[in-house]
Design an enzyme around this catalytic site. Structure first.
Site, mmCIF file in Angstrom:
data_model
loop_
_atom_site.group_PDB
_atom_site.id
_atom_site.type_symbol
_atom_site.label_atom_id
_atom_site.label_comp_id
_atom_site.label_asym_id
_atom_site.label_seq_id
_atom_site.Cartn_x
_atom_site.Cartn_y
_atom_site.Cartn_z
ATOM 1 N N ASP A 155 5.211 -9.285 5.384
ATOM 2 C CA ASP A 155 5.458 -9.670 3.895
ATOM 3 C C ASP A 155 4.115 -10.231 3.412
ATOM 4 O OD1 ASP A 155 5.981 -11.142 1.695
ATOM 5 O OD2 ASP A 155 7.933 -12.256 2.568
ATOM 6 N N ALA A 207 0.713 -1.350 -0.086
ATOM 7 C CA ALA A 207 0.071 0.081 0.086
ATOM 8 C C ALA A 207 0.772 1.296 -0.035
ATOM 9 C CB ALA A 207 -0.992 -0.086 1.209
ATOM 10 N N ALA A 208 1.945 1.148 0.520
ATOM 11 C CA ALA A 208 2.745 2.430 0.599
ATOM 12 C C ALA A 208 3.146 2.957 -0.506
ATOM 13 C CB ALA A 208 3.881 2.340 1.530
ATOM 14 N N PRO A 209 3.236 4.460 -0.888
ATOM 15 C CA PRO A 209 3.195 5.571 0.235
ATOM 16 C C PRO A 209 1.671 5.934 0.547
ATOM 17 C CG PRO A 209 3.618 6.303 -1.975
ATOM 18 C CD PRO A 209 3.740 4.777 -2.167
ATOM 19 N N GLY A 210 0.717 5.230 0.082
ATOM 20 C CA GLY A 210 -0.845 5.434 0.266
ATOM 21 C C GLY A 210 -1.620 6.191 -0.304
ATOM 22 N N GLY A 211 -1.359 6.335 -1.358
ATOM 23 C CA GLY A 211 -2.229 7.136 -2.447
ATOM 24 C C GLY A 211 -3.423 6.560 -2.657
ATOM 25 N N LYS A 212 -3.559 5.141 -2.758
ATOM 26 C CA LYS A 212 -4.620 4.577 -3.206
ATOM 27 C C LYS A 212 -5.330 4.240 -1.882
ATOM 28 C CE LYS A 212 -2.328 2.159 -6.971
ATOM 29 N NZ LYS A 212 -0.929 2.698 -6.792
ATOM 30 N N ASP A 217 -1.682 -4.125 -5.453
ATOM 31 C CA ASP A 217 -0.664 -3.194 -6.311
ATOM 32 C C ASP A 217 0.693 -3.781 -6.155
ATOM 33 O OD1 ASP A 217 0.543 -1.277 -7.642
ATOM 34 O OD2 ASP A 217 0.172 0.390 -6.238
ATOM 35 N N CYS A 254 2.072 -1.120 -12.055
ATOM 36 C CA CYS A 254 2.683 -0.105 -13.216
ATOM 37 C C CYS A 254 3.738 -0.499 -14.096
ATOM 38 C CB CYS A 254 3.277 1.392 -12.133
ATOM 39 S SG CYS A 254 4.496 0.791 -11.147
#
Length: 434
Positions: free
Chosen positions: A305, A256-261, A324, A377
């Site tokens: 993990d 998840a980091a840096p957390g935008g989603k 992601d 991505c």
């Protein structure tokens, strides 16, 4: 990673280039160190020059081999990167030839090359004299600015779209903002930008997005401290709508980091039972915590993990999962040009195995009737549609939930190519657990 003692703009730029190409450091890491001792204007120039060298490296190296008889070794190797910077300034930038030569030769001395200043001066003067900037290779691989292995993979995967794909990968990326619906509306934020004389554009496909038309320091934008917006590319802004979390549901945002989603999910859906944001790097979760705090949002952050489910999962199934997945990041090369030189062909097979392991292990944490969105991505099919196609064939309880018309088990998901609707390269597929 120690900078030269004397502060010199071009020496520090060459140092950044050296750290990436010879030491395998990320440009973000090296730039943060080098830019800290320069003014905002000079720091911006430093970044522009370094990124330019990464974009045009194959051509710059051809010129270097033509003018430097013997490669430099040991502590002098960094001086080759000074020369590459000098070539780039003369061939591709607005820096005058005279300034490029004089300042670059002085930078060589700062980097320990006092005895080679004459050689470097002669090389840069010969570059001018022979008008090498006008002698550009017609080899398509050289012109692409990519390593050979990556060019060949893209040519095989996208024979029809190759030209536009390469063009998109080599164009600087625009800055996308996502307006925080919990704190501000898009029209109100547009008004704030207009009042600050900051030019912007809108996207029909992204109702909460704003695209900046000028390079502006993010922290100086209206409403930064108040959490009115996040920086997030348009392609990444599609994740939360595709997941479509509903009130009362338990959500997992994996890697998840840096957390935008995660932030976008929280902004779109009030009343979630829980959102767990999982990442394996504690430092990235610290940054995510700061971002969520600025946006006045909350998630349960877990450092673990993702592939080792038994080490962190409490046994309660998730209604929806956003994965992601770790990937080659080939879709964001326009934003991070150093990726093309940091990533190696052998990395792809390792990433494929990790992606599939995480996807397979997470699947058992999803409840029956639940939805999983797989995202990368990357623009490489082996990380994207090939993974989902294999997963659907090997898991009888997995069903494709099409994102766009025409999806099949053999051709699942949506592949966005760099530059498409001004977005980064991204892949999405959506699965239902039946």
């Amino acid at each position: 990673m120690k900078l030269p003692a004397k502060v010199d703009l071009r020496a520090d730029t060459a140092w950044v280039i050296f750290q990436v190409l010879e030491q395998g450091k990320s440009s973000r890491e090296a730039l943060a160190i080098a830019q800290a001792r320069h003014s905002k204007k000079d720091a911006a120039w430093l970044q522009e020059m370094a990124m330019g060298v990464f974009r045009h490296l194959p051509q710059l190296q051809i010129w270097l081999r033509e003018l430097l008889e013997q490669p430099l070794k040991g502590s002098k190797k960094i001086l080759e990167h000074v020369i590459l910077l000098g070539f780039y300034q003369q061939a591709f930038s607005r820096v005058s030839d005279h300034a490029a030569v004089a300042a670059t030769v002085n930078a060589a001395e700062v980097l320990g090359g006092k005895g080679l200043k004459g050689l470097i001066n002669a090389i840069l003067r010969n570059f001018q004299r022979q008008q090498l900037a006008e002698q550009v290779s017609d080899n398509p691989i050289i012109q692409s600015g990519l390593p050979k292995w990556l060019y060949k993979r893209l040519a095989n995967a996208y024979p029809q779209e190759l030209e536009s794909l390469l063009s998109g990968m080599n164009q600087p990326a625009p800055i996308w903002l996502r307006v925080n619906q919990q704190q501000c509306t898009q029209p109100d934020y547009c008004n704030a930008l207009a009042e600050a004389d900051i030019r912007f554009a809108l996207s029909e496909a992204h109702p909460h997005a704003v695209i900046l038309l000028d390079r502006t320091p993010i922290t100086t934008l209206p409403g930064f401290a108040e959490g009115w917006f996040s920086v997030q590319d348009g392609a990444a802004q599609l994740a939360a709508p595709l997941l479509d979390a509903q009130p009362g549901e338990r959500i997992l945002d994996c890697c998840a980091a840096p957390g935008g989603k995660s932030a976008h999910i929280l902004e779109r859906t009030s009343g979630l039972a829980e959102l767990i944001a999982l990442d394996s790097e504690a430092s990235r979760l610290t940054r995510m915590s700061e971002n969520l705090q600025r946006l006045q949002l909350h998630a349960n952050l877990v450092c673990a993990d993702a592939a080792e489910v038994d080490g962190w999962w409490d046994g309660k199934p998730f209604d929806r999962i956003l994965l992601d997945a770790p990937c080659s990041a080939t879709g964001v090369i326009r934003r991070h040009p150093d990726i093309r030189w940091l990533r190696k062909s052998a990395d792809i097979e390792v990433l494929q195995a990790l992606q599939y392991k995480i996807l397979s292990n997470l699947w058992r944490t999803l409840k029956s009737g639940g939805t999983l969105v797989y995202a990368t991505c990357s623009v490489l099919p082996v990380e994207n549609k090939a993974q989902i196609s294999r997963f659907l064939q090997e898991h009888s309880d997995a069903q494709l939930l099409p994102i766009q018309p025409g999806e099949t088990i053999e051709q699942p998901g949506r592949q966005i190519l760099p530059g498409e609707q001004q977005m980064d390269g991204f892949y999405y597929a959506r699965l239902l657990k039946s």
